[in-house]
Design a protein around this motif. Structure first.
Motif, PDB file in Angstrom:
ATOM      1  N   ARG A 196       3.301  10.509  -9.474  1.00 32.52           N
ATOM      2  CA  ARG A 196       2.683  10.638 -10.801  1.00 32.52           C
ATOM      3  C   ARG A 196       1.790  11.888 -10.832  1.00 32.52           C
ATOM      4  N   ASP A 197       0.955  11.996  -9.814  1.00 28.89           N
ATOM      5  CA  ASP A 197       0.012  13.098  -9.702  1.00 28.89           C
ATOM      6  C   ASP A 197       0.730  14.438  -9.552  1.00 28.89           C
ATOM      7  N   LEU A 223       1.674   6.766  -6.821  1.00 26.15           N
ATOM      8  CA  LEU A 223       0.587   7.592  -7.340  1.00 26.15           C
ATOM      9  C   LEU A 223       0.834   9.067  -7.056  1.00 26.15           C
ATOM     10  N   PHE A 224       1.374   9.340  -5.875  1.00 29.48           N
ATOM     11  CA  PHE A 224       1.663  10.725  -5.511  1.00 29.48           C
ATOM     12  C   PHE A 224       2.647  11.357  -6.495  1.00 29.48           C
ATOM     13  N   SER A 228      -1.866  14.460   1.598  1.00 28.63           N
ATOM     14  CA  SER A 228      -2.372  13.085   1.687  1.00 28.63           C
ATOM     15  C   SER A 228      -1.297  12.060   1.988  1.00 28.63           C
ATOM     16  N   ILE A 229      -0.061  12.305   1.556  1.00 28.74           N
ATOM     17  CA  ILE A 229       0.986  11.332   1.902  1.00 28.74           C
ATOM     18  C   ILE A 229       1.867  11.806   3.052  1.00 28.74           C
ATOM     19  N   SER A 234      -2.532  16.644  -2.579  1.00 30.13           N
ATOM     20  CA  SER A 234      -1.891  15.331  -2.666  1.00 30.13           C
ATOM     21  C   SER A 234      -0.654  15.256  -1.772  1.00 30.13           C
ATOM     22  N   GLU A 262       2.476   1.868  -3.290  1.00 33.93           N
ATOM     23  CA  GLU A 262       1.497   2.198  -4.326  1.00 33.93           C
ATOM     24  C   GLU A 262       1.034   3.647  -4.207  1.00 33.93           C
ATOM     25  N   VAL A 263       0.769   4.077  -2.981  1.00 32.76           N
ATOM     26  CA  VAL A 263       0.299   5.456  -2.799  1.00 32.76           C
ATOM     27  C   VAL A 263       1.405   6.454  -3.132  1.00 32.76           C
ATOM     28  N   PHE A 268       0.803  -1.220   0.000  1.00 33.00           N
ATOM     29  CA  PHE A 268       0.000   0.000   0.000  1.00 33.00           C
ATOM     30  C   PHE A 268       0.840   1.275   0.000  1.00 33.00           C
TER      31      PHE A 268
END
Lengths: 180, 162
Positions: free
Chosen positions: A80-81, A77-78, A116-117, A113, A73-74, A70
């Motif tokens: 990338r975003d 994504l971070f 979020s992390i 974002s 993966e997050v 997890f």
């Protein structure tokens, strides 16, 4: 592992075999605890230097057997975003005439974002950048955005190293995840 | 094999950020909710089987024999921005609760009271309809238009209820 001792083996032949068996397990154990220590120290460093905050612990808490990758993966994504957001911000800052309202939308996204992390440094610099944006202070925006880009690059490198180590260690138990 | 005594509630999560969708999905699943995650308000309405025309007081759901509408579903708003005026507008417009992002595991327990409220709201609605009180959903349309597509709706699973 079963050690079958044949009567044909002499004591001297057996000795190196036994040594091998014992030493074989020790390096593994030492290696694992060494990796754990390295991981813990890397994480402490990230927190002490302000790159990460408690939100990152939340991510780790959400990782378990049903979602064993997890965190990675997050984080993937971070990046990338955030890379996409930053390209948009770059473009918006070059655009003539400057649309600060549109710029703010991208900044909102990036800041969201980052938070979020638990990317604390980035989040805080985004806040400052948004202030410059609301004042329509282009120079301030450019300077602040440069800082955001630097923080992003450094964080990416540090997290890549951290995740690489995390993969080596395998499932991390709660004790080392609690991070103190 | 354990028998599940408690009903599983289904949450429809709406967020345009893939990262945030992943997070909210994990938070909800860890808290024993069933989750469907979509990336936009229109997609959400599609999933719910509701038409986008919310100006009519009954946005009809074919799947539920015309008796369901968006106002039966408890809505929780989430945003990374803490703007009291915006939050209040959402709450006045019918949202049950506001979650500040990043959403935490501890926020998940704040969902349960609204799920149960949603069910009794549905019963209340049926009672009010029989007594010919019209319930305007214009408020909700205004709210939907103003909001960025960051909201979460709670829907009772068909087999629920405690």
């Amino acid at each position: 592992m079963v050690l079958h001792i044949s009567s044909a083996l002499t004591a001297s032949a057996l000795h190196p075999l036994l040594c091998f068996c014992f030493h074989n397990t020790y390096p593994e154990m030492e290696n694992a605890s060494g990796l754990h220590r390295q991981l813990a120290s890397m994480k402490k460093n990230l927190f002490d230097q302000g790159y990460l905050d408690e939100q990152f612990y939340q991510l780790e808490e959400l990782q378990d057997e049903s979602s064993p990758n997890f965190v990675e993966e997050v984080v993937t994504l971070f990046f990338r975003d955030s890379s996409r957001s930053m390209a948009n911000i770059d473009e918006a800052l070059q655009q003539c005439p400057r649309d600060f309202h549109r710029l703010d939308k991208f900044l909102h996204r990036l800041k969201g974002s980052a938070s979020s992390i638990g990317a604390a440094k980035m989040k805080n610099e985004c806040t400052r950048l948004r202030e410059f944006c609301s004042e329509e202070n282009l120079d301030g925006c450019l300077r602040s955005f440069q800082k955001v880009k630097n923080d992003h690059t450094i964080l990416r490198q540090k997290l890549e190293n951290y995740l690489q180590l995390l993969r080596q260690v395998g499932p991390v138990d709660r004790a080392s995840r609690s991070g103190s | 094999m354990a028998v599940v005594a408690e009903a599983q509630f289904h949450v429809l999560a709406v967020d345009d950020s893939l990262m945030d969708r992943k997070l909210i999905e994990r938070l909800l699943k860890t808290s024993s909710f069933q989750v469907t995650a979509v990336d936009s308000g229109s997609r959400a309405l599609e999933v719910l089987g509701l038409s986008e025309d919310l100006t009519s007081s009954s946005a009809v759901s074919p799947a539920h024999n015309g008796s369901s509408s968006l106002k039966d579903i408890p809505v929780v708003i989430m945003s990374s921005e803490n703007v009291p005026s915006r939050i209040n507008r959402c709450l006045e417009g019918g949202a049950e609760e506001f979650f500040l992002k990043p959403v935490q595991l501890s926020d998940m327990k704040r969902l349960r009271p609204h799920i149960l409220k949603g069910k009794s709201k549905e019963q209340q609605l049926q009672e009010e309809e029989t007594s010919n009180t019209s319930i305007s959903s214009n408020k909700r349309k205004a709210t939907d238009e103003e909001l960025s597509p960051e909201r979460r709706r709670l829907r009772l699973s068909n087999n629920s209820l405690i």
